[in-house]
Design an enzyme around this catalytic site. Structure first.
Site, PDB file in Angstrom:
ATOM      1  N   ASN A   1       0.867  -1.012   0.085  1.00 25.16           N
ATOM      2  CA  ASN A   1       0.078   0.121  -0.124  1.00 25.16           C
ATOM      3  C   ASN A   1       0.846   1.329  -0.079  1.00 25.16           C
ATOM      4  OD1 ASN A   1      -1.832   1.884   0.241  1.00 25.16           O
ATOM      5  ND2 ASN A   1      -2.596   1.436   2.546  1.00 25.16           N
ATOM      6  N   TRP A   2       1.111   1.869  -1.229  1.00 27.17           N
ATOM      7  CA  TRP A   2       2.034   2.893  -1.326  1.00 27.17           C
ATOM      8  C   TRP A   2       1.338   4.025  -0.685  1.00 27.17           C
ATOM      9  CZ3 TRP A   2       3.920   2.521  -7.141  1.00 27.17           C
ATOM     10  CH2 TRP A   2       4.631   1.424  -7.334  1.00 27.17           C
ATOM     11  N   LYS A   3       0.045   4.305  -0.342  1.00 27.63           N
ATOM     12  CA  LYS A   3      -0.394   5.247   0.247  1.00 27.63           C
ATOM     13  C   LYS A   3      -0.336   6.479  -0.568  1.00 27.63           C
ATOM     14  CE  LYS A   3      -0.155   3.226   4.903  1.00 27.63           C
ATOM     15  NZ  LYS A   3       0.231   3.227   6.232  1.00 27.63           N
TER      16      LYS A   3
ATOM     17  N   HIS B   1      -9.506   1.181   4.782  1.00 23.45           N
ATOM     18  CA  HIS B   1      -7.981   1.402   5.504  1.00 23.45           C
ATOM     19  C   HIS B   1      -8.439   2.150   6.739  1.00 23.45           C
ATOM     20  CE1 HIS B   1      -4.155   2.464   6.467  1.00 23.45           C
ATOM     21  NE2 HIS B   1      -3.817   1.398   6.030  1.00 23.45           N
TER      22      HIS B   1
ATOM     23  N   GLU C   1      -6.792   4.539   7.792  1.00 23.98           N
ATOM     24  CA  GLU C   1      -6.464   6.015   7.707  1.00 23.98           C
ATOM     25  C   GLU C   1      -7.771   6.865   6.931  1.00 23.98           C
ATOM     26  OE1 GLU C   1      -2.864   5.423   5.521  1.00 23.98           O
ATOM     27  OE2 GLU C   1      -1.786   4.946   7.371  1.00 23.98           O
TER      28      GLU C   1
ATOM     29  N   GLU D   1      -5.375  -4.989  10.508  1.00 25.12           N
ATOM     30  CA  GLU D   1      -4.464  -4.151  10.857  1.00 25.12           C
ATOM     31  C   GLU D   1      -4.511  -3.070  11.940  1.00 25.12           C
ATOM     32  OE1 GLU D   1      -2.433  -2.605   6.750  1.00 25.12           O
ATOM     33  OE2 GLU D   1      -3.837  -1.242   6.997  1.00 25.12           O
TER      34      GLU D   1
ATOM     35  N   GLY E   1       2.727   2.239  10.819  1.00 29.78           N
ATOM     36  CA  GLY E   1       3.552   3.278  10.821  1.00 29.78           C
ATOM     37  C   GLY E   1       4.390   3.550  12.230  1.00 29.78           C
TER      38      GLY E   1
ATOM     39  N   SER F   1       3.723  -2.180  10.332  1.00 32.20           N
ATOM     40  CA  SER F   1       5.022  -2.349  10.656  1.00 32.20           C
ATOM     41  C   SER F   1       5.492  -3.525  10.255  1.00 32.20           C
ATOM     42  CB  SER F   1       5.240  -1.920  11.981  1.00 32.20           C
ATOM     43  OG  SER F   1       4.952  -0.819  12.399  1.00 32.20           O
TER      44      SER F   1
ATOM     45  N   GLY G   1       2.890  -1.150   4.433  1.00 30.11           N
ATOM     46  CA  GLY G   1       3.200   0.382   4.120  1.00 30.11           C
ATOM     47  C   GLY G   1       4.317   0.847   3.795  1.00 30.11           C
ATOM     48  N   GLY G   2       4.972   1.447   4.775  1.00 31.33           N
ATOM     49  CA  GLY G   2       6.324   2.014   4.674  1.00 31.33           C
ATOM     50  C   GLY G   2       7.506   0.908   3.958  1.00 31.33           C
TER      51      GLY G   2
END
Ligand code: 13P
Length: 251
Positions: A9-11, A95, A97, A167, A173, A213, A234-235
């Site tokens: 997920n590149w966000k 998600h 977010e 999640e 993150g 993470s 993610g990251g």
């Protein structure tokens, strides 16, 4: 029986040229991996270009959100048909977010999930508790609420195309991933809920990803758990090396 699925997920990261570079780097490094389903989810603006990069490779593409209506006066929104036409096979829905910053609720997640399925997109439906909910002993209750209400009214047949991503918000993150025991306990619980809502056979077939993470050095122990079927990253999905290492540590 359940093929491991690793999705990035590149966000809200990567412009078009950066997206092309990242997709290219991934695609070149994982061409020989066939035991893991690999998905990248770039921002909307990069979908068309990433599609070209991954055409005829084993890397698939997803979007990060969708709207449930087919077309019309919904400024800023994108439909399932549009995502299909740009080459998406998957779409992330609900998600945390989006729940936190954009008013996403179980009800809108449910509408989006049904629209995705109706249009032949595979939804990755996100669920998970916040830190204060976990600390208050409510993790199971929150996950139950998310799963039951986000997936209500979906047929058993359609459920076979749904991926669930657990999640925990406190792990996203933060560098603090759920332990393998914490992940397994919730994943097992989700599968039990699915068995009750649909049937045990359907529940056994549905893949449940862990997200929060995930890194090259913790994926192996997470994926070793019986009910952890992949990861939503993610990251660590924003760099070729770390994303590819995560994929390869699942082989
Ligand atoms: P991180 O891997 O950066 O914790 O993000 C997880 C996530 O939100 C994936 O959807």
């Amino acid at each position: 029986m359940r093929k491991v699925i690793i999705a990035g997920n590149w966000k809200m990261n990567k412009n078009i040229s950066e997206s092309i570079d990242l997709a290219n780097g991934i695609q070149r490094s994982v061409y020989d991996v066939d035991s893991v389903e690999i998905v990248v989810c770039p921002p909307y603006t990069s979908l068309g270009d990433v599609r070209e990069v991954i055409a005829s490779t084993n890397v698939k593409m997803g979007a990060q959100d969708v709207y449930w209506e087919a077309e019309g006066a919904f400024t800023g929104e994108v439909s399932c048909g549009m995502l299909k036409s740009v080459g998406c096979e998957y779409v992330i829905i609900g998600h945390s977010e989006r729940r936190q910053f954009f008013g996403e609720t179980n009800e809108t997640v449910n509408k989006k999930t049904k629209a995705a399925l109706k249009n032949g997109l595979k939804p990755i439906v996100c669920v998970g508790e916040k830190l204060e909910e976990r600390n208050a002993g409510k993790a199971f209750q929150v996950v139950k609420d998310h799963v039951e209400n986000s997936l209500s009214g979906i047929s058993k047949q359609d459920m076979l195309n749904v991926v669930i991503a657990y999640e925990p918000v406190w792990a996203i993150g933060t560098g603090v991933n759920a332990t393998k025991e914490q992940a397994q306990e919730i994943h097992k619980y989700i599968r039990e809920l699915l068995a009750k809502m649909f049937d045990p056979e359907v529940a056994k077939s549905i893949r449940i990803q862990y997200g929060g993470s995930v890194k090259p050095d913790n994926i192996a122990e997470l994926i070793s758990q019986p009910d952890v079927d992949g990861a939503l990253v993610g990251g660590a999905s924003l760099k070729v090396d770390s994303f590819v290492a995560i994929v390869k540590n699942c082989v």
